[in-house]
Enzyme design. Sequence first.
Site, PDB file in Angstrom:
ATOM      1  CB  ALA A   1      -0.927  -0.010   1.210  1.00  0.00           C
TER       2      ALA A   1
ATOM      3  CG  ASN B   1       0.357  -5.577   6.334  1.00  0.00           C
ATOM      4  OD1 ASN B   1       1.000  -6.611   6.452  1.00  0.00           O
ATOM      5  ND2 ASN B   1      -0.938  -5.525   6.556  1.00  0.00           N
TER       6      ASN B   1
ATOM      7  CG  HIS C   1       0.273   5.250   5.758  1.00  0.00           C
ATOM      8  ND1 HIS C   1       0.151   4.790   7.055  1.00  0.00           N
ATOM      9  CD2 HIS C   1      -0.581   4.494   5.025  1.00  0.00           C
ATOM     10  CE1 HIS C   1      -0.729   3.811   7.097  1.00  0.00           C
ATOM     11  NE2 HIS C   1      -1.192   3.605   5.876  1.00  0.00           N
TER      12      HIS C   1
HETATM   13  N1  NAD Z   1       1.529  -5.061   2.370  1.00  0.00           N
HETATM   14  C1  NAD Z   1       0.512  -4.216   2.468  1.00  0.00           C
HETATM   15  O1  NAD Z   1       0.647  -3.007   2.256  1.00  0.00           O
HETATM   16  C2  NAD Z   1      -0.844  -4.751   2.835  1.00  0.00           C
HETATM   17  C3  NAD Z   1      -1.963  -3.937   2.667  1.00  0.00           C
HETATM   18  C4  NAD Z   1      -3.206  -4.459   3.015  1.00  0.00           C
HETATM   19  C5  NAD Z   1      -3.316  -5.732   3.528  1.00  0.00           C
HETATM   20  N2  NAD Z   1      -2.205  -6.494   3.704  1.00  0.00           N
HETATM   21  C6  NAD Z   1      -2.287  -7.847   4.258  1.00  0.00           C
HETATM   22  O2  NAD Z   1      -2.663  -8.745   3.244  1.00  0.00           O
HETATM   23  C7  NAD Z   1      -3.340  -9.866   3.821  1.00  0.00           C
HETATM   24  C8  NAD Z   1      -4.653 -10.118   3.076  1.00  0.00           C
HETATM   25  O3  NAD Z   1      -5.489  -8.979   3.196  1.00  0.00           O
HETATM   26  P1  NAD Z   1      -7.020  -9.026   2.686  1.00  0.00           P
HETATM   27  O4  NAD Z   1      -7.582  -7.685   2.941  1.00  0.00           O
HETATM   28  O5  NAD Z   1      -7.080  -9.635   1.328  1.00  0.00           O
HETATM   29  O6  NAD Z   1      -7.634 -10.053   3.748  1.00  0.00           O
HETATM   30  P2  NAD Z   1      -9.035 -10.823   3.648  1.00  0.00           P
HETATM   31  O7  NAD Z   1      -9.383 -11.160   5.069  1.00  0.00           O
HETATM   32  O8  NAD Z   1     -10.016 -10.101   2.827  1.00  0.00           O
HETATM   33  O9  NAD Z   1      -8.667 -12.187   2.868  1.00  0.00           O
HETATM   34  C9  NAD Z   1      -7.844 -13.177   3.402  1.00  0.00           C
HETATM   35  C10 NAD Z   1      -8.232 -14.520   2.750  1.00  0.00           C
HETATM   36  O10 NAD Z   1      -7.259 -15.488   3.145  1.00  0.00           O
HETATM   37  C11 NAD Z   1      -7.914 -16.695   3.525  1.00  0.00           C
HETATM   38  N3  NAD Z   1      -7.059 -17.380   4.502  1.00  0.00           N
HETATM   39  C12 NAD Z   1      -6.801 -16.995   5.773  1.00  0.00           C
HETATM   40  N4  NAD Z   1      -5.931 -17.853   6.346  1.00  0.00           N
HETATM   41  C13 NAD Z   1      -5.637 -18.795   5.410  1.00  0.00           C
HETATM   42  C14 NAD Z   1      -4.793 -19.932   5.404  1.00  0.00           C
HETATM   43  N5  NAD Z   1      -4.080 -20.286   6.478  1.00  0.00           N
HETATM   44  N6  NAD Z   1      -4.713 -20.657   4.273  1.00  0.00           N
HETATM   45  C15 NAD Z   1      -5.436 -20.312   3.168  1.00  0.00           C
HETATM   46  N7  NAD Z   1      -6.261 -19.237   3.122  1.00  0.00           N
HETATM   47  C16 NAD Z   1      -6.362 -18.489   4.236  1.00  0.00           C
HETATM   48  C17 NAD Z   1      -9.253 -16.239   4.089  1.00  0.00           C
HETATM   49  O11 NAD Z   1     -10.219 -17.268   4.008  1.00  0.00           O
HETATM   50  C18 NAD Z   1      -9.590 -15.032   3.206  1.00  0.00           C
HETATM   51  O12 NAD Z   1     -10.353 -15.405   2.078  1.00  0.00           O
HETATM   52  C19 NAD Z   1      -3.530  -9.514   5.298  1.00  0.00           C
HETATM   53  O13 NAD Z   1      -2.506 -10.124   6.079  1.00  0.00           O
HETATM   54  C20 NAD Z   1      -3.355  -8.022   5.340  1.00  0.00           C
HETATM   55  O14 NAD Z   1      -2.871  -7.565   6.602  1.00  0.00           O
HETATM   56  C21 NAD Z   1      -0.979  -6.033   3.337  1.00  0.00           C
END
Ligand code: NAD
Length: 259
Positions: free
Chosen positions: A111, A180, A210
């Site tokens: 992000a 993150n 941010h």
């Molecule tokens: N790097 C960044 O800037 C940034 C920004 C936003 C979100 N994120 C991270 O990205 C990740 C995903 O975010 P999101 O908004 O898509 O989340 P979300 O909750 O919408 O989706 C996560 C998906 O992963 C699945 N899941 C969870 N644990 C699992 C496992 N052990 N095995 C298989 N599937 C599994 C869930 O069923 C769900 O469908 C989160 O950890 C979030 O913190 C990172």
Amino acid sequence: MFRVGLIGCGAIGSVVARELSQGAVDGAELSAVFDLVVDHPLRVDDRESLLARSDVVVEAAGHGALREHGVAVRKAGTDLLVVSIGALADEDLESRLRQAEGGRLLLCTGAIGGFDILRAAMLFGPLEEVAITSTKPAGALSRPWMDESVKGALAGGSEPVTVFDGPAREACAFFPESANVTATLSLATVGFDQVRVRMVGDPAATRVRHVVTASGVAGTYELSFENAPSPDNPRTSAVTAYSVLRAIGDLRRPSVAFL
Ligand SMILES: NC(=O)c1ccc[n+]([C@@H]2O[C@H](COP(=O)([O-])OP(=O)(O)OC[C@H]3O[C@@H](n4cnc5c(N)ncnc54)[C@H](O)[C@@H]3O)[C@@H](O)[C@H]2O)c1
């Protein structure tokens, strides 16, 4: 074709899956989707099936999933593109992921960004100060562990309130939902114990903002980000999925690249 396997098909993963299936990244295709809950025509039920179908595995599932599968993906010789970067604030997981030999450990910029120029500046000379200030709508920052006076100021005040000012590692523990961006900045620059984090609750704010600042002999930098939320998960910036797609495109080694 470059085969992309996904762990996690939520707010980020579902957009990555849709866009890849529609040919958004030249030469790359969605090959498998591994999600504990969400169904998908390319769904697989275990990690081995995912690995057998993937040249790169994108983790977009959460800290637990990265802990469970990250090391095994690398050890299988498959590149791992990590989206849940905040999980690396855990020193043990970070070191296990770094040490696992095989496929590459690729950290998606997600992000925020600007790490290219900050890393160039660090080659010139040390960055003396790297900081991130995250400003959120005041109500969204209230936590059960905060003093009553701070909670009161966040709930009813008219002025911005600084609720945290300290090192990134502590910030990741207190505000995991902001971990993150903080972790990515820390890993790309001077580390979790050197990056300073301020968290501010602003009653006038409607979105998360941010601001990254850094200074050193190479210059002074200020980078600011205000992303629209994902329609499927208000805690996730919608642009994050497109960071994943950009990263997959760059991995395909186009003849012109921004490196
Ligand atoms: N790097 C960044 O800037 C940034 C920004 C936003 C979100 N994120 C991270 O990205 C990740 C995903 O975010 P999101 O908004 O898509 O989340 P979300 O909750 O919408 O989706 C996560 C998906 O992963 C699945 N899941 C969870 N644990 C699992 C496992 N052990 N095995 C298989 N599937 C599994 C869930 O069923 C769900 O469908 C989160 O950890 C979030 O913190 C990172």
